[in-house]
Design a protein around this motif. Structure first.
Motif, short mmCIF file in Angstrom:
data_model
loop_
_atom_site.label_atom_id
_atom_site.label_comp_id
_atom_site.label_asym_id
_atom_site.label_seq_id
_atom_site.Cartn_x
_atom_site.Cartn_y
_atom_site.Cartn_z
N GLY A 95 0.81 -1.22 0.00
CA GLY A 95 0.00 0.00 0.00
C GLY A 95 0.84 1.26 0.00
O GLY A 95 0.55 2.21 -0.74
N LEU A 96 1.90 1.27 0.81
CA LEU A 96 2.79 2.43 0.86
C LEU A 96 3.53 2.61 -0.47
O LEU A 96 3.75 3.75 -0.92
N GLN A 97 3.88 1.49 -1.09
CA GLN A 97 4.56 1.57 -2.40
C GLN A 97 3.63 2.17 -3.45
O GLN A 97 4.04 3.01 -4.25
N VAL A 98 2.36 1.73 -3.45
CA VAL A 98 1.38 2.26 -4.41
C VAL A 98 1.17 3.75 -4.16
O VAL A 98 1.09 4.55 -5.10
N LEU A 99 1.10 4.15 -2.89
CA LEU A 99 0.95 5.57 -2.55
C LEU A 99 2.15 6.38 -3.04
O LEU A 99 1.99 7.46 -3.62
N TYR A 100 3.33 5.84 -2.81
CA TYR A 100 4.56 6.53 -3.22
C TYR A 100 4.59 6.73 -4.73
O TYR A 100 4.91 7.82 -5.23
N GLN A 101 4.23 5.68 -5.47
CA GLN A 101 4.23 5.78 -6.93
C GLN A 101 3.18 6.77 -7.41
O GLN A 101 3.40 7.53 -8.35
N GLY A 102 2.03 6.79 -6.71
CA GLY A 102 0.98 7.73 -7.09
C GLY A 102 1.40 9.17 -6.92
O GLY A 102 1.17 10.02 -7.79
N VAL A 103 2.05 9.47 -5.78
CA VAL A 103 2.51 10.83 -5.52
C VAL A 103 3.59 11.24 -6.53
O VAL A 103 3.60 12.36 -7.04
N ASN A 104 4.50 10.30 -6.83
CA ASN A 104 5.56 10.60 -7.81
C ASN A 104 4.99 10.90 -9.19
O ASN A 104 5.47 11.78 -9.91
N LYS A 105 3.93 10.17 -9.57
CA LYS A 105 3.32 10.38 -10.88
C LYS A 105 2.59 11.72 -10.95
O LYS A 105 2.46 12.31 -12.02
N PHE A 106 2.11 12.19 -9.80
CA PHE A 106 1.52 13.52 -9.77
C PHE A 106 2.56 14.58 -10.13
O PHE A 106 2.29 15.55 -10.83
N MET A 107 3.78 14.37 -9.62
CA MET A 107 4.85 15.33 -9.86
C MET A 107 5.42 15.19 -11.26
O MET A 107 5.79 16.18 -11.90
N GLU A 108 5.51 13.93 -11.73
CA GLU A 108 6.07 13.68 -13.05
C GLU A 108 5.11 12.77 -13.84
O GLU A 108 5.35 11.57 -13.98
N PRO A 109 4.01 13.29 -14.33
CA PRO A 109 3.04 12.47 -15.06
C PRO A 109 3.65 11.84 -16.31
O PRO A 109 4.41 12.48 -17.02
N SER A 110 3.27 10.58 -16.54
CA SER A 110 3.78 9.88 -17.71
C SER A 110 3.06 10.34 -18.98
O SER A 110 1.85 10.50 -18.99
N LEU A 111 3.82 10.57 -20.01
CA LEU A 111 3.24 11.01 -21.28
C LEU A 111 3.07 9.85 -22.26
O LEU A 111 2.52 10.02 -23.33
N ALA A 112 3.57 8.67 -21.85
CA ALA A 112 3.50 7.50 -22.74
C ALA A 112 2.06 6.99 -22.81
O ALA A 112 1.30 7.08 -21.86
N THR A 113 1.71 6.48 -24.01
CA THR A 113 0.37 5.92 -24.20
C THR A 113 0.52 4.44 -24.53
O THR A 113 0.79 4.07 -25.68
N PRO A 114 0.35 3.55 -23.53
CA PRO A 114 0.53 2.12 -23.78
C PRO A 114 -0.59 1.54 -24.63
O PRO A 114 -1.66 2.14 -24.78
N ASP A 115 -0.33 0.38 -25.18
CA ASP A 115 -1.33 -0.30 -26.02
C ASP A 115 -2.54 -0.69 -25.19
O ASP A 115 -2.43 -0.99 -24.00
N LEU A 116 -3.72 -0.71 -25.81
CA LEU A 116 -4.96 -1.02 -25.10
C LEU A 116 -5.01 -2.46 -24.57
O LEU A 116 -5.80 -2.76 -23.67
N ILE A 117 -4.16 -3.33 -25.11
CA ILE A 117 -4.13 -4.70 -24.59
C ILE A 117 -3.77 -4.72 -23.11
O ILE A 117 -4.20 -5.60 -22.35
N ALA A 118 -2.97 -3.74 -22.71
CA ALA A 118 -2.60 -3.64 -21.30
C ALA A 118 -3.83 -3.32 -20.44
O ALA A 118 -3.99 -3.86 -19.33
N ALA A 119 -4.69 -2.45 -20.93
CA ALA A 119 -5.90 -2.09 -20.19
C ALA A 119 -6.81 -3.30 -20.03
O ALA A 119 -7.34 -3.56 -18.93
N TRP A 120 -7.02 -4.07 -21.11
CA TRP A 120 -7.91 -5.22 -21.03
C TRP A 120 -7.30 -6.33 -20.17
O TRP A 120 -8.03 -7.09 -19.52
#
Length: 287
Positions: A95-120
């Motif tokens: 849980g703390l790791q997920v929180l840490y990654q979430g906060v980091n992404k707020f500061m440095e949002p990813s601009l990459a657009t992964p393939d939709l297969i990842a979403a499914w």
């Protein structure tokens, strides 16, 4: 013997979680790599730590099934509760790791657009984990197992992580990079809350805590039994998936040994039938 059979059933839930985590982590890591999805890769790595948590619970359940010995006259049932506590530690770390990654992404949002297969893939994983959660939570309630309940809550947390990954990947498709870190932060908080609840329940049981309302209901049951004039003391504790009760009751001083023994038998039978108590120790004192 029924308690040992229940624990054996609980092992099936732990094995189901281990097999599911191994399969899903392999699929997520593979699809995450070829699709360029960091969210799915993180989800797959999260599942590898869940394998460890499920193995810890499985080990605790196996130890709990050991019969009583010279050093453990009450058996080894508390190993199950210790396993639940270990699982809560791993969940808190995730849980703390997920929180840490979430906060980091707020500061440095990813601009990459992964393939939709990842979403499914993430969506499919969430459905599978919710199915495993439903199986394990029903099993935990049926056999009264803290360890399997911890496994079930971990299953649900992983389903939420996969849902978060799905939302984040879909958000990137529509140019909403902040959706991923927001979801990750919420999911991280939920995982930490669930882990804390499991930890609190495990420590409560290990320190011989017991639900006061249930104890009062047991007291009322004993008070209704013919021959019991008053209750001097009653206490209970949880020992793995067992409930142990000690009570001291006052009876007519003119009763003989056989009559007093009959009262203790009735107390034991009523507590076992009406409150699923595993072991009852009754001490008789004259009024």
């Amino acid at each position: 013997m029924d308690n040992y059979k229940d624990i054996k059933q609980g092992e099936r839930g732990a094995w189901l979680s281990i097999a599911t985590y191994i399969l899903l982590s392999a699929v997520k890591l593979f699809i995450g790599t070829i699709s360029g999805s960091q969210a799915l890769l993180a989800d797959g790595l999260n599942n590898t730590t869940d394998i460890i948590a499920s193995i810890a619970v499985l080990t605790g359940l196996k130890i709990s099934r050991r019969p009583p010995d010279s050093n453990h006259r009450y058996g080894h049932f508390r190993a199950e509760t210790i396993a639940a506590m270990i699982a809560s530690f791993i969940m808190i770390a995730v849980g703390l790791q997920v929180l840490y990654q979430g906060v980091n992404k707020f500061m440095e949002p990813s601009l990459a657009t992964p393939d939709l297969i990842a979403a499914w893939t993430a969506a499919g994983s969430a459905v599978i984990m919710m199915a495993v959660y439903m199986y394990n939570i029903k099993l935990a309630r049926r056999i009264n197992s803290n360890a399997i309940e911890a496994v079930a809550q971990d299953n649900r947390s992983d389903a939420l992580v996969s849902i978060g990954a799905f939302i984040g990947i879909i958000g990137s498709q529509f140019g909403i990079p902040w959706l991923d870190p927001l979801t990750a932060t919420i999911v991280g908080l939920m995982i930490c809350k669930t882990a804390f609840d499991i930890f609190r329940k495990a420590t409560h049981d290990l320190t011989d805590g017991f639900d006061a309302a249930e104890l009062e209901r047991m007291k009322n049951t004993v008070a209704e039994i013919d021959g019991v004039q008053s209750i001097k003391d009653i206490k209970a504790r949880v020992h793995g998936n067992n409930v142990l009760v000690d009570t001291t009751v006052l009876v007519d001083a003119k009763l003989n040994v056989v009559q007093s023994h009959d009262i203790t038998e009735e107390i034991e039978d009523q507590l076992k039938d009406r409150h699923q108590v595993s072991y009852v120790l009754v001490h008789i004192e004259p009024v």
